[in-house]
Every structure is written in C-alpha cells, then in structure tokens.
Write a protein that holds these residues in place. Structure first.
Motif, PDB file in Angstrom:
ATOM      1  N   MET A 184       0.816  -1.095  -0.038  1.00 34.87           N
ATOM      2  CA  MET A 184      -0.220   0.006  -0.163  1.00 34.87           C
ATOM      3  C   MET A 184       1.040   1.119  -0.008  1.00 34.87           C
ATOM      4  O   MET A 184       1.767   1.504   0.812  1.00 34.87           O
ATOM      5  CB  MET A 184      -1.006   0.032   1.268  1.00 34.87           C
ATOM      6  CG  MET A 184      -1.705   1.153   1.169  1.00 34.87           C
ATOM      7  SD  MET A 184      -2.647   1.247   2.960  1.00 34.87           S
ATOM      8  CE  MET A 184      -3.703  -0.166   2.550  1.00 34.87           C
ATOM      9  N   SER A 185       0.781   2.202  -0.875  1.00 34.08           N
ATOM     10  CA  SER A 185       1.502   3.326  -0.909  1.00 34.08           C
ATOM     11  C   SER A 185       0.969   4.335  -0.066  1.00 34.08           C
ATOM     12  O   SER A 185      -0.511   4.597  -0.030  1.00 34.08           O
ATOM     13  CB  SER A 185       1.439   3.788  -2.410  1.00 34.08           C
ATOM     14  OG  SER A 185      -0.021   4.310  -2.849  1.00 34.08           O
ATOM     15  N   LYS A 186       1.718   5.181   0.629  1.00 35.80           N
ATOM     16  CA  LYS A 186       1.308   6.213   1.534  1.00 35.80           C
ATOM     17  C   LYS A 186       1.097   7.378   0.938  1.00 35.80           C
ATOM     18  O   LYS A 186       1.685   7.685  -0.279  1.00 35.80           O
ATOM     19  CB  LYS A 186       2.426   6.474   2.598  1.00 35.80           C
ATOM     20  CG  LYS A 186       2.463   5.073   3.515  1.00 35.80           C
ATOM     21  CD  LYS A 186       3.354   5.943   4.637  1.00 35.80           C
ATOM     22  CE  LYS A 186       3.680   4.572   5.789  1.00 35.80           C
ATOM     23  NZ  LYS A 186       4.509   4.960   6.696  1.00 35.80           N
TER      24      LYS A 186
ATOM     25  N   PRO B  29      -1.742   2.998  14.312  1.00 34.71           N
ATOM     26  CA  PRO B  29      -1.084   2.288  13.422  1.00 34.71           C
ATOM     27  C   PRO B  29      -1.583   2.195  11.956  1.00 34.71           C
ATOM     28  O   PRO B  29      -1.167   2.148  11.031  1.00 34.71           O
ATOM     29  CB  PRO B  29      -0.656   1.062  14.073  1.00 34.71           C
ATOM     30  CG  PRO B  29      -1.674   0.836  15.030  1.00 34.71           C
ATOM     31  CD  PRO B  29      -2.054   2.309  15.655  1.00 34.71           C
ATOM     32  N   TRP B  30      -3.150   2.118  12.198  1.00 31.19           N
ATOM     33  CA  TRP B  30      -3.769   2.132  11.104  1.00 31.19           C
ATOM     34  C   TRP B  30      -3.278   3.387  10.034  1.00 31.19           C
ATOM     35  O   TRP B  30      -3.382   3.062   8.857  1.00 31.19           O
ATOM     36  CB  TRP B  30      -5.338   1.638  11.165  1.00 31.19           C
ATOM     37  CG  TRP B  30      -6.105   1.449  10.066  1.00 31.19           C
ATOM     38  CD1 TRP B  30      -6.413   0.310   9.442  1.00 31.19           C
ATOM     39  CD2 TRP B  30      -6.762   2.675   9.275  1.00 31.19           C
ATOM     40  NE1 TRP B  30      -7.242   0.586   8.406  1.00 31.19           N
ATOM     41  CE2 TRP B  30      -7.557   1.841   8.074  1.00 31.19           C
ATOM     42  CE3 TRP B  30      -6.982   3.825   9.419  1.00 31.19           C
ATOM     43  CZ2 TRP B  30      -8.399   2.560   7.418  1.00 31.19           C
ATOM     44  CZ3 TRP B  30      -7.955   4.658   8.555  1.00 31.19           C
ATOM     45  CH2 TRP B  30      -8.416   4.018   7.533  1.00 31.19           C
TER      46      TRP B  30
ATOM     47  N   GLN C 225      -0.239   3.616   8.255  1.00 26.63           N
ATOM     48  CA  GLN C 225       0.043   2.633   7.180  1.00 26.63           C
ATOM     49  C   GLN C 225      -0.262   3.445   5.542  1.00 26.63           C
ATOM     50  O   GLN C 225      -0.001   3.274   4.790  1.00 26.63           O
ATOM     51  CB  GLN C 225      -0.503   1.363   7.056  1.00 26.63           C
ATOM     52  CG  GLN C 225      -0.064   0.608   8.243  1.00 26.63           C
ATOM     53  CD  GLN C 225      -1.016  -0.699   8.437  1.00 26.63           C
ATOM     54  OE1 GLN C 225      -2.225  -0.951   7.783  1.00 26.63           O
ATOM     55  NE2 GLN C 225      -0.493  -1.743   8.866  1.00 26.63           N
ATOM     56  N   ARG C 226      -1.095   4.567   6.172  1.00 30.09           N
ATOM     57  CA  ARG C 226      -1.486   5.448   5.034  1.00 30.09           C
ATOM     58  C   ARG C 226      -1.353   6.651   4.772  1.00 30.09           C
ATOM     59  O   ARG C 226      -1.414   7.340   3.662  1.00 30.09           O
ATOM     60  CB  ARG C 226      -3.310   5.229   5.209  1.00 30.09           C
ATOM     61  CG  ARG C 226      -3.891   3.935   4.957  1.00 30.09           C
ATOM     62  CD  ARG C 226      -5.258   3.766   5.633  1.00 30.09           C
ATOM     63  NE  ARG C 226      -5.595   2.480   5.295  1.00 30.09           N
ATOM     64  CZ  ARG C 226      -5.342   1.271   5.748  1.00 30.09           C
ATOM     65  NH1 ARG C 226      -4.723   1.380   6.720  1.00 30.09           N
ATOM     66  NH2 ARG C 226      -6.078   0.229   5.313  1.00 30.09           N
TER      67      ARG C 226
ATOM     68  N   ASP D 236      -9.324   6.799   2.623  1.00 30.99           N
ATOM     69  CA  ASP D 236      -8.507   6.702   1.276  1.00 30.99           C
ATOM     70  C   ASP D 236      -8.971   7.995   0.367  1.00 30.99           C
ATOM     71  O   ASP D 236      -8.307   8.400  -0.348  1.00 30.99           O
ATOM     72  CB  ASP D 236      -8.296   5.491   0.703  1.00 30.99           C
ATOM     73  CG  ASP D 236      -7.407   4.557   1.768  1.00 30.99           C
ATOM     74  OD1 ASP D 236      -6.518   4.988   2.679  1.00 30.99           O
ATOM     75  OD2 ASP D 236      -7.555   3.402   1.516  1.00 30.99           O
TER      76      ASP D 236
END
Length: 284
Positions: free
Chosen positions: A1-3, A28-29, A32-33, A103
């Motif tokens: 997954m790209s940030k 932490p979720w 990751q984003r 997202d």
C-alpha cells in the motif's frame, strides 16, 4: 500500500469512554496510509503539529469538533468528525465509515465543504479584552440574579433592534441547529453566508428571530445587564460582561472546512438526527 504524503492530526476527547482505545487502535492503521500522524488531546495546545497538518480527524462528538474548529481556525485545516458522543450532527462519521472513506478523503476524492465561522470581540470602546473565533454561535445569557436584560443591536450604521429579555443568540448557519434552534430560531442551510439573530425569551410579541447577511459587523451593546450576564462562545467559552460592554461579531477570515459524509445530505441528517420534516402520520 502506497502512503499519502499527508500529515494527519488527530484531536481526541480522551474523557469520552472508548476514545483512548480507538486512538491506540487507529494510530498504526493511519500510519500505514499517511506520511505522518500527530495526536493531540482536546483542551490542550495543539502545538506545531497544527502548522503542517493537512487533515484533522476529530474523535469525540460535536463539542470536540467545535473545539478543534476554534483551535485550527486560522489554518483552514479540513476536519473529519468521528462521532463517539450522543448527537453527532457535525461529527457525522462513525469509526467504520471513517475507515471506509479515509483513502478517498486523503486522495482528494471527497472534498471538504466550507462553513462560515464568526470572529467575536468584547470591549468597552477601547482595546478588546477578549477575542475568539466561533464555529456555532455567540450567545449572551442573562445570568444571576436572572432579571431581564437590555441589549442594543446594530449592524453597520443601522439599528437592528433593542432586545429586552433573557439574552440573544447570534448563530452561523452551521450552528443554527444548536442553541439557535432551541431558542426558536430558523434552521439555515450550512453553506449560506448569513447569520441568525435570535432573542432568548423576549418580553415582546414583536421581537422575532431575523436572518441577516454576515457583513458588516454586528455590534451588541450591553445597556442593562445582571452581575452574572455572560457571553458564551460555542456553548464552551464563557466571558463575563459588564454594563456598557460592546460585543462585536463579524465573519471570520477563514471558514470551517468540514469533510462531508458522502452518504449523508444536510436534509437527511436533519431528518435522522432531529426528526425534521417527519410526518406524524408515518411510522418507522
């Protein structure tokens, strides 16, 4: 997954049950984003994180979101409100819906809407002793010993009215469903550039709420008040008033930027949260 390169600021009301656990689970979720995650507690200085934040997720309720809107007023950071309180009118997302649409928000596919804010100033003709942004409203309440008070209201060069009663609410469109509505004021579509002036228990059949444009400034002179009379900003910040004080209210330079829930319209939220427009003949 790209940030995403976004710097995310999380403002949380840790006094509410379950909020701290959600922040610990979500941090932490989020990491990751997005490129950077900062966490601040409501009621504390947001610090330098606010200077570079590009999105703010607010965990709490409408009151938490109002606090965040004032704290970030000068920066124009979009606010995504996650309701962990009761009503959740402005904080329109659940945790699950926030995660589902996050997202799209950071990717710019869900754009924030602008809601007018107010700038409130209190003085006696000289230097202001209090200044604050307001997201919902500025209310003047009679206070102890609970006698009626006199308030003279002007907008620009024009006299609006002399109010005799328990006080006055000056509301933004976004705040029109709060104290303004409870006092009998009109509901305004939240993107309007207007304010509602609503008297609180006026001792006159002729003094009704009125909607006016947001400029020029509104000036309220406290002609006769009580010892306990106060200005209250967003139901959260009380400021004692003195006889002769002038409360000046005008449109804030920056709007409040709210990330809308893509599945909710203003009118559906009115109906679902406040039962607005529901027929008494229809059940369910």
């Amino acid at each position: 997954m790209s940030k995403s390169p976004v710097h995310l600021l999380v403002i949380a009301n840790f006094a509410k049950p379950g909020v701290r656990e959600q922040v610990d689970r979500l941090r932490p979720w989020f990491a990751q984003r997005v490129a950077e995650v900062s966490v601040a507690s409501v009621g504390e200085a947001v610090g330098s994180a606010a200077d570079t934040a590009e999105l703010c997720v607010v965990l709490g309720g409408d009151g938490t979101l109002l606090w965040a809107a004032r704290a970030l007023a000068a920066r124009g950071v979009p606010l995504l409100g996650v309701n962990m309180g009761k009503l959740g009118f402005l904080a329109d997302y659940s945790v699950e819906h926030m995660q589902k649409h996050f997202d799209d928000v950071v990717g710019g596919r869900i754009a924030p809407t602008e809601r007018m804010m107010l700038s409130v100033r209190v003085g006696d003709g000289g230097e202001a002793r209090f200044c604050s942004p307001a997201a919902n409203d500025a209310a003047i309440c009679a206070g102890e010993p609970f006698r009626m008070i006199d308030l003279d209201v002007q907008q620009g060069e024009h006299c609006v009215a002399e109010y005799f009663g328990d006080g006055l609410v000056v509301s933004t469109p976004a705040g029109s469903t709060a104290y303004n509505m409870s006092a009998g004021g009109p509901i305004l579509e939240p993107t309007l550039d207007a304010v509602a002036i609503t008297p609180i228990a006026p001792h006159s059949l002729s003094q009704r709420p009125i909607v006016v444009r947001s400029d020029p400034p509104i000036r309220i002179t406290a002609s006769r008040i009580n010892e306990g009379t106060a200005l209250i900003v967003d139901g959260q910040v009380p400021v004692p008033l003195r006889a002769g004080d002038v409360v000046e209210i005008h449109r804030h330079d920056q709007p409040m930027r709210i990330v809308p829930h893509p599945g909710h319209s203003f009118f559906s939220t009115l109906a679902n949260k406040l039962q607005w427009g529901r027929s008494p003949h229809r059940s369910g």
